[in-house]
Design a protein around this motif. Structure first.
Motif, mmCIF file in Angstrom:
data_model
loop_
_atom_site.group_PDB
_atom_site.id
_atom_site.type_symbol
_atom_site.label_atom_id
_atom_site.label_comp_id
_atom_site.label_asym_id
_atom_site.label_seq_id
_atom_site.Cartn_x
_atom_site.Cartn_y
_atom_site.Cartn_z
ATOM 1 N N ALA A 1 0.830 -1.203 0.000
ATOM 2 C CA ALA A 1 0.000 0.000 0.000
ATOM 3 C C ALA A 1 0.865 1.254 0.000
ATOM 4 C CB ALA A 1 -0.925 -0.006 1.214
ATOM 5 N N TYR A 2 1.918 1.259 0.816
ATOM 6 C CA TYR A 2 2.787 2.438 0.838
ATOM 7 C C TYR A 2 3.423 2.665 -0.534
ATOM 8 C CZ TYR A 2 6.724 5.494 1.418
ATOM 9 O OH TYR A 2 7.609 6.510 1.218
ATOM 10 N N ASN A 3 3.939 1.602 -1.141
ATOM 11 C CA ASN A 3 4.567 1.753 -2.463
ATOM 12 C C ASN A 3 3.573 2.267 -3.497
ATOM 13 O OD1 ASN A 3 7.028 0.844 -1.491
ATOM 14 N ND2 ASN A 3 6.662 -1.285 -2.066
ATOM 15 N N ARG A 4 2.329 1.819 -3.385
ATOM 16 C CA ARG A 4 1.304 2.233 -4.349
ATOM 17 C C ARG A 4 1.030 3.738 -4.250
ATOM 18 N NH1 ARG A 4 -2.667 -0.569 -7.303
ATOM 19 N NH2 ARG A 4 -3.705 0.961 -8.638
ATOM 20 N N PHE A 5 1.058 4.279 -3.032
ATOM 21 C CA PHE A 5 0.673 5.678 -2.832
ATOM 22 C C PHE A 5 1.847 6.595 -2.500
ATOM 23 C CE2 PHE A 5 -3.096 3.142 -1.443
ATOM 24 C CZ PHE A 5 -3.937 3.495 -2.493
ATOM 25 N N ALA A 6 3.079 6.096 -2.562
ATOM 26 C CA ALA A 6 4.249 6.871 -2.128
ATOM 27 C C ALA A 6 4.374 8.203 -2.850
ATOM 28 C CB ALA A 6 5.521 6.046 -2.309
ATOM 29 N N ALA A 7 4.103 8.219 -4.155
ATOM 30 C CA ALA A 7 4.239 9.466 -4.914
ATOM 31 C C ALA A 7 3.299 10.534 -4.393
ATOM 32 C CB ALA A 7 3.992 9.198 -6.395
ATOM 33 N N ARG A 8 2.114 10.123 -3.941
ATOM 34 C CA ARG A 8 1.147 11.092 -3.426
ATOM 35 C C ARG A 8 1.563 11.612 -2.049
ATOM 36 N NH1 ARG A 8 -5.091 9.348 -2.958
ATOM 37 N NH2 ARG A 8 -4.575 8.697 -5.094
ATOM 38 N N LEU A 9 2.212 10.777 -1.260
ATOM 39 C CA LEU A 9 2.586 11.174 0.097
ATOM 40 C C LEU A 9 3.704 12.205 0.101
ATOM 41 C CD1 LEU A 9 2.569 7.677 1.854
ATOM 42 C CD2 LEU A 9 0.664 9.241 1.466
ATOM 43 N N GLY A 10 4.603 12.134 -0.883
ATOM 44 C CA GLY A 10 5.673 13.114 -0.969
ATOM 45 C C GLY A 10 6.782 12.857 0.030
ATOM 46 N N GLN A 11 7.611 13.888 0.260
ATOM 47 C CA GLN A 11 8.780 13.770 1.124
ATOM 48 C C GLN A 11 8.716 14.699 2.329
ATOM 49 O OE1 GLN A 11 11.416 11.567 0.690
ATOM 50 N NE2 GLN A 11 10.026 10.697 -0.831
ATOM 51 N N GLY A 12 7.545 15.220 2.651
ATOM 52 C CA GLY A 12 7.416 16.134 3.783
ATOM 53 C C GLY A 12 7.066 15.413 5.066
ATOM 54 N N ASP A 13 6.309 16.084 5.919
ATOM 55 C CA ASP A 13 5.839 15.500 7.173
ATOM 56 C C ASP A 13 4.444 14.928 6.943
ATOM 57 O OD1 ASP A 13 8.140 16.594 8.116
ATOM 58 O OD2 ASP A 13 7.184 18.191 9.264
ATOM 59 N N PHE A 14 4.287 13.639 7.176
ATOM 60 C CA PHE A 14 2.977 13.041 6.941
ATOM 61 C C PHE A 14 2.730 11.854 7.853
ATOM 62 C CE2 PHE A 14 5.742 10.738 3.929
ATOM 63 C CZ PHE A 14 5.407 9.408 4.202
ATOM 64 N N LEU A 15 1.471 11.568 8.011
ATOM 65 C CA LEU A 15 1.006 10.395 8.732
ATOM 66 C C LEU A 15 0.248 9.533 7.734
ATOM 67 C CD1 LEU A 15 0.897 9.415 11.773
ATOM 68 C CD2 LEU A 15 -1.436 10.309 11.799
#
Length: 259
Positions: free
Chosen positions: A152-166
């Motif tokens: 799931a993380y790999n699928r959505f990683a591009a959307r999560l970006g490289q900032g601060d996120f939960l």
């Protein structure tokens, strides 16, 4: 002309059932088991499904729900100089976190740049060896075994970006939380409980309160809520494209994370 498909068989091992798909969803079978019996029963259920659908001479990819895994954050250490030392260090982190021996579990770690903490997952050796044996006897090539969290993380990683996120993964009976700051993992947490709006709102509020003064983008992936979308303010949903034929089977939804 060969009627064999090159597409891999995707098997999902859930808390209360196993399902398989290949291009389309083939079906699932539920079970009820004590936690200590879940691995053996899941393997037997997968064997039955593969035999029923006569999956042969294909690659097999397996996704594991959180009920079959343990997770831990492995901090960076300058003292680590080899893969063997990293494995021993990760095992020590797990044993300190869970307060018990990790004998009989295999550990895999996320690839990270130097100086950064890693997310580690531990999976029972009995399950991995059982999958290897089952694949061989079924005429399949075991391509990968992966916690659903990683898929799931790999699928959505591009959307999560490289900032601060939960990033919250809400499986029907267990939720997992990944916290990152400037692209560096800060913690991974697992919590039993359902994926209702009330339970998820409380979980997210508690996690955000722990990060005092740190604004977070919150992302939620709830595969069991495809037809009953979570209604939570300030949360960005990470959703999979609905299948052509709507299904109420959460395992079929989870299989689509690697489609």
């Amino acid at each position: 002309m060969s009627h064999l498909s090159p597409d891999p068989v995707v098997a999902v091992l859930g808390a209360n059932g196993v399902g398989i798909g290949q291009q389309q969803w083939l079906g699932s079978q539920g079970f009820v088991a004590e936690r200590s019996q879940a691995v053996a029963l899941a393997l037997q259920t997968l064997r039955d499904l593969l035999g029923e659908h006569r999956c042969r001479r294909n690659a097999l990819r397996v996704l594991l729900s959180a009920d079959y895994c343990r997770f831990c954050l492995v901090p960076w250490s300058d003292a680590i100089s080899s893969p063997a030392e990293l494995q021993r260090y990760a095992r020590a982190c797990f044993e300190a976190h869970y307060g018990q021996s990790l004998e009989g579990w295999r550990i895999c770690l996320s690839p990270e740049a130097s100086g950064r903490a890693r997310v580690a997952a531990a999976v029972p050796e009995a399950l991995l060896q059982g999958l290897e044996h089952l694949s061989a006897e079924s005429g399949l090539r075991l391509r990968a075994v992966q916690p659903y969290l990683m898929g799931a993380y790999n699928r959505f990683a591009a959307r999560l970006g490289q900032g601060d996120f939960l990033f919250v993964l809400a499986e029907p009976q267990r939720s997992l939380v990944l916290l990152a700051s400037q692209g560096v993992w800060q913690h991974v947490r697992t919590q039993s409980g359902n994926d209702s709006d009330t339970a998820l709102q409380a979980l997210i509020a508690r996690e955000c309160q722990l990060q005092v003064g740190q604004p977070l983008a919150v992302f939620l992936h709830a595969p069991g809520r495809l037809h009953d979308r979570p209604q939570l303010d300030g949360i960005e949903l990470c959703e999979l494209t609905p299948p052509m034929e709507p299904s109420q089977d959460v395992l079929s939804v989870m299989a689509r994370v690697v489609a």
